[in-house]
Design a protein around this motif. Structure first.
Motif, PDB file in Angstrom:
ATOM      1  N   ALA A  94       0.665  -1.249   0.167  1.00 51.33           N
ATOM      2  CA  ALA A  94      -0.019  -0.207  -0.034  1.00 51.33           C
ATOM      3  C   ALA A  94       0.896   1.280  -0.205  1.00 51.33           C
ATOM      4  O   ALA A  94       0.695   2.383  -0.602  1.00 51.33           O
ATOM      5  N   ALA A  95       2.109   1.123   0.780  1.00 50.54           N
ATOM      6  CA  ALA A  95       3.018   2.273   0.599  1.00 50.54           C
ATOM      7  C   ALA A  95       3.843   2.380  -0.489  1.00 50.54           C
ATOM      8  O   ALA A  95       4.360   1.230  -0.806  1.00 50.54           O
ATOM      9  N   VAL A  96       4.032   3.355  -1.059  1.00 49.56           N
ATOM     10  CA  VAL A  96       4.955   3.515  -2.436  1.00 49.56           C
ATOM     11  C   VAL A  96       5.978   4.628  -2.223  1.00 49.56           C
ATOM     12  O   VAL A  96       6.270   5.320  -2.899  1.00 49.56           O
ATOM     13  N   ALA A  97       6.526   4.677  -0.940  1.00 47.84           N
ATOM     14  CA  ALA A  97       7.371   5.495  -0.520  1.00 47.84           C
ATOM     15  C   ALA A  97       8.634   5.527  -1.476  1.00 47.84           C
ATOM     16  O   ALA A  97       8.952   4.245  -1.787  1.00 47.84           O
ATOM     17  N   THR A  98       9.406   6.779  -1.867  1.00 43.60           N
ATOM     18  CA  THR A  98      10.107   6.571  -2.891  1.00 43.60           C
ATOM     19  C   THR A  98      11.631   6.150  -1.976  1.00 43.60           C
ATOM     20  O   THR A  98      11.993   7.147  -1.187  1.00 43.60           O
ATOM     21  N   PRO A  99      12.421   5.252  -2.274  1.00 45.50           N
ATOM     22  CA  PRO A  99      13.615   5.107  -1.357  1.00 45.50           C
ATOM     23  C   PRO A  99      14.853   5.988  -1.875  1.00 45.50           C
ATOM     24  O   PRO A  99      14.806   6.573  -3.027  1.00 45.50           O
ATOM     25  N   GLY A 100      15.503   6.185  -1.024  1.00 49.72           N
ATOM     26  CA  GLY A 100      16.753   6.950  -1.187  1.00 49.72           C
ATOM     27  C   GLY A 100      17.916   6.059  -1.742  1.00 49.72           C
ATOM     28  O   GLY A 100      18.028   4.999  -1.719  1.00 49.72           O
ATOM     29  N   GLY A 109      15.227  10.314  -1.000  1.00 47.56           N
ATOM     30  CA  GLY A 109      13.829   9.795  -1.103  1.00 47.56           C
ATOM     31  C   GLY A 109      12.803  10.966  -0.213  1.00 47.56           C
ATOM     32  O   GLY A 109      13.347  11.720   0.529  1.00 47.56           O
ATOM     33  N   TRP A 110      11.743  10.868  -0.571  1.00 48.22           N
ATOM     34  CA  TRP A 110      10.789  11.701   0.003  1.00 48.22           C
ATOM     35  C   TRP A 110      10.648  11.233   1.408  1.00 48.22           C
ATOM     36  O   TRP A 110      10.378  10.095   1.782  1.00 48.22           O
ATOM     37  N   HIS A 111      10.579  12.239   2.171  1.00 45.53           N
ATOM     38  CA  HIS A 111      10.439  12.124   3.717  1.00 45.53           C
ATOM     39  C   HIS A 111      10.106  13.237   4.333  1.00 45.53           C
ATOM     40  O   HIS A 111       9.866  14.267   3.748  1.00 45.53           O
ATOM     41  N   PRO A 169      12.337   9.094  15.298  1.00 51.50           N
ATOM     42  CA  PRO A 169      13.359   8.917  14.232  1.00 51.50           C
ATOM     43  C   PRO A 169      14.003  10.313  13.616  1.00 51.50           C
ATOM     44  O   PRO A 169      13.327  11.194  13.467  1.00 51.50           O
ATOM     45  N   ILE A 170      15.091  10.008  12.844  1.00 53.57           N
ATOM     46  CA  ILE A 170      15.629  11.443  12.291  1.00 53.57           C
ATOM     47  C   ILE A 170      14.698  11.743  11.135  1.00 53.57           C
ATOM     48  O   ILE A 170      14.397  12.916  10.717  1.00 53.57           O
ATOM     49  N   SER A 171      14.396  10.731  10.455  1.00 48.07           N
ATOM     50  CA  SER A 171      13.308  11.177   9.335  1.00 48.07           C
ATOM     51  C   SER A 171      12.130   9.959   9.075  1.00 48.07           C
ATOM     52  O   SER A 171      12.462   9.012   9.571  1.00 48.07           O
ATOM     53  N   VAL A 172      11.046  10.272   8.563  1.00 49.53           N
ATOM     54  CA  VAL A 172       9.976   9.295   8.150  1.00 49.53           C
ATOM     55  C   VAL A 172       9.882   9.104   6.712  1.00 49.53           C
ATOM     56  O   VAL A 172       9.660  10.275   6.145  1.00 49.53           O
ATOM     57  N   ASP A 173      10.083   7.983   6.260  1.00 54.28           N
ATOM     58  CA  ASP A 173       9.615   8.012   4.905  1.00 54.28           C
ATOM     59  C   ASP A 173       8.302   8.385   4.368  1.00 54.28           C
ATOM     60  O   ASP A 173       7.182   8.196   5.155  1.00 54.28           O
TER      61      ASP A 173
END
Length: 147
Positions: A20-26, A67-69, A135-139
């Motif tokens: 369901a999640a399509v976060a863009t990887p770094g 990546g988007w975050h 966390p430092i960032s969230v995808d």
């Protein structure tokens, strides 16, 4: 033995189900934490409770992307070298060159991606002001219509 095959079959089936999640990887990004501390109380940020303060260097290789975050707390960054190109949640693009700084607001409404479109590494000094334990960032997923 039957249980092993059943488990293997379930794992294989799950691999075929789209996520369901399509976060863009770094990629092409490395970071080193230089210092970290937790305040005894709130730092008069928009959070209650203690705040983690994290200082780190972040290096983005040519062609690299974060990546988007987003961040759960405010971020203050200084570009030491190279040119950082950031695309923000409204699809606008900001470019920050060596010797310049920028501030990123906290929260999931402020997603962004950082890219190194140049031929030399981008080196950042970044200070994160985060709720304790965050966390430092969230995808995140790319906003509709953004590259």
């Amino acid at each position: 033995m039957r249980k092993l095959f059943a488990v293997a079959g379930c794992v294989a089936a799950l691999a075929l189900v789209p996520s369901a999640a399509v976060a863009t990887p770094g990629g092409g990004v490395s970071g080193t934490i230089l210092a970290k501390g937790t305040s005894e109380g709130a730092l008069k940020l928009k959070t209650s409770g203690a705040t983690d303060v994290v200082v780190r260097t972040l290096t983005i290789a040519p062609g690299g992307t974060t990546g988007w975050h987003y961040h759960q707390g405010q971020v203050i960054a200084v570009v030491e070298s190279g040119t950082l190109t950031r695309t923000l949640d409204d699809c606008s693009v900001e470019t920050t060159t060596a010797g310049k700084s920028f501030v990123e607001p906290a929260g999931g409404r402020h997603i962004h991606v950082g890219r190194n479109l140049g031929s030399t590494p981008v080196v950042l000094y970044v200070t994160y002001l985060l709720p304790e334990g965050a966390p430092i960032s969230v995808d995140a997923d790319a906003p509709a219509g953004c590259p």
